[in-house]
Design an enzyme around this catalytic site. Structure first.
Site, mmCIF file in Angstrom:
data_model
loop_
_atom_site.group_PDB
_atom_site.id
_atom_site.type_symbol
_atom_site.label_atom_id
_atom_site.label_comp_id
_atom_site.label_asym_id
_atom_site.label_seq_id
_atom_site.Cartn_x
_atom_site.Cartn_y
_atom_site.Cartn_z
ATOM 1 N N SER A 28 0.818 -1.211 0.000
ATOM 2 C CA SER A 28 0.000 0.000 0.000
ATOM 3 C C SER A 28 0.855 1.264 0.000
ATOM 4 C CB SER A 28 -0.914 0.004 1.230
ATOM 5 O OG SER A 28 -0.142 -0.050 2.416
ATOM 6 N N CYS A 38 2.221 -6.660 1.973
ATOM 7 C CA CYS A 38 1.296 -5.865 2.784
ATOM 8 C C CYS A 38 0.504 -6.847 3.612
ATOM 9 C CB CYS A 38 0.373 -5.038 1.886
ATOM 10 S SG CYS A 38 -0.998 -4.244 2.752
ATOM 11 N N TYR A 66 -4.014 0.690 3.713
ATOM 12 C CA TYR A 66 -5.040 -0.301 3.436
ATOM 13 C C TYR A 66 -5.740 -0.759 4.728
ATOM 14 C CZ TYR A 66 -3.525 -1.207 -1.433
ATOM 15 O OH TYR A 66 -3.243 -1.106 -2.771
ATOM 16 N N GLY A 67 -5.044 -0.636 5.851
ATOM 17 C CA GLY A 67 -5.542 -1.188 7.109
ATOM 18 C C GLY A 67 -6.876 -0.635 7.569
#
Length: 281
Positions: A16, A78, A47-48
């Site tokens: 990401s 990732c 992205y988390g």
């Protein structure tokens, strides 16, 4: 989709943002002859905090952009994308190996533990979706797994704050749950975020010699080497491999932050800006 297996083709790595450079760096050190392409989806980092469906879509777009550049292996550098998108990507691209960071890290922690008490530190998203907990328990059902988010470590790593009293104080505070009596039995701690190897020394200092650290970047690099060897895809040329860098936004910032995660400086002029959002399955 049929791809011709060619040992000279590059390995495609995506993340990401910049954190996946720790994985790229570990692969490069483990396999210096390999050609590599790195894609950081910096326009949509992190992205988390995104939904699983969004992350899967982003991962598919990143993968397609790399596949079009003719790669022999895809590495998901990732943790969030590894947790939710590895199976869809393996289904979409059955002709090339697809490796994530969660599986190798979980396997290494199971090999390392003596007490079967394993700790995991990661971002909040990775902890909440229980990717490492599930992967560890699948391999070692008798294990006791304790996971805690240490999202602040991401900011420390990106700003280059890797040493000093303040950094140690922050790390001690974040790791304090592992020092409590009910969790103090862990003998293995998984660094479940690609940013965290940048803080490996101070984390090791805080946890002490009795706790082994599992670096998901190193374990992923070992998994990459094993899969390439098994598939007779190792690049046997004597020359050092090439590395290409692609980002979806902010090449200048990427170059600045990259110095904290990658062994060599990355000139902004060598970072290609790409649009991957038009790729869809």
């Amino acid at each position: 989709m049929s791809l011709v297996h060619n040992a000279h083709l590059p390995i495609g790595v995506f993340d990401s943002g910049v954190g996946g450079l720790t994985v790229l760096n570990a692969i490069r050190q483990r396999l210096p002859n390999e050609n590599l392409i790195y894609l950081g989806d910096t326009a949509r980092v992190p992205y988390g905090t995104k939904s699983a469906s969004s992350v899967t879509r982003y991962a598919e777009q990143a993968a397609k952009a790399l596949i079009e550049r003719k790669i022999k292996m895809l590495v998901i550098a990732c943790n969030t994308a590894s947790a939710v998108a590895i199976e869809p990507l393996q289904y979409l691209y059955p002709d090339i190996p697809v490796i994530g960071v969660v599986g190798p890290g979980a396997e290494a922690s199971c090999d390392a533990t003596q007490s079967q008490h394993i700790g995991v530190i990661a971002t909040e998203g990775t902890v909440n979706n229980q990717a490492y907990q599930n992967a560890i328990l699948k391999r070692l059902p008798s294990a006791s797994v304790v996971a805690h988010p240490c999202s602040l470590f991401v900011a420390l790593a990106e700003e280059g704050w890797h040493t000093g009293d303040l950094v140690k104080q922050i790390v001690e505070t974040c790791l304090e749950p592992f020092k409590r009596e009910d969790h103090s039995l862990i003998d293995t701690l998984v660094l479940g975020c690609t940013h965290f190897p940048a803080l490996k020394n101070v984390i090791a200092d805080v946890m002490g010699d009795a706790v082994s650290l599992v670096d998901s970047a190193e374990t992923t690099a070992n998994a990459v080497a094993s899969r390439l060897e098994a598939g007779q895809l190792l690049n046997m040329k004597a020359l050092k491999g090439d590395v290409q860098f692609l980002v979806t936004d902010g090449p200048t910032r990427f170059a600045r932050v990259a110095q904290h995660f990658f062994s060599d400086p990355i000139p902004t002029s060598e970072i290609q800006l790409v649009d991957i959002q038009h790729f869809a399955h």
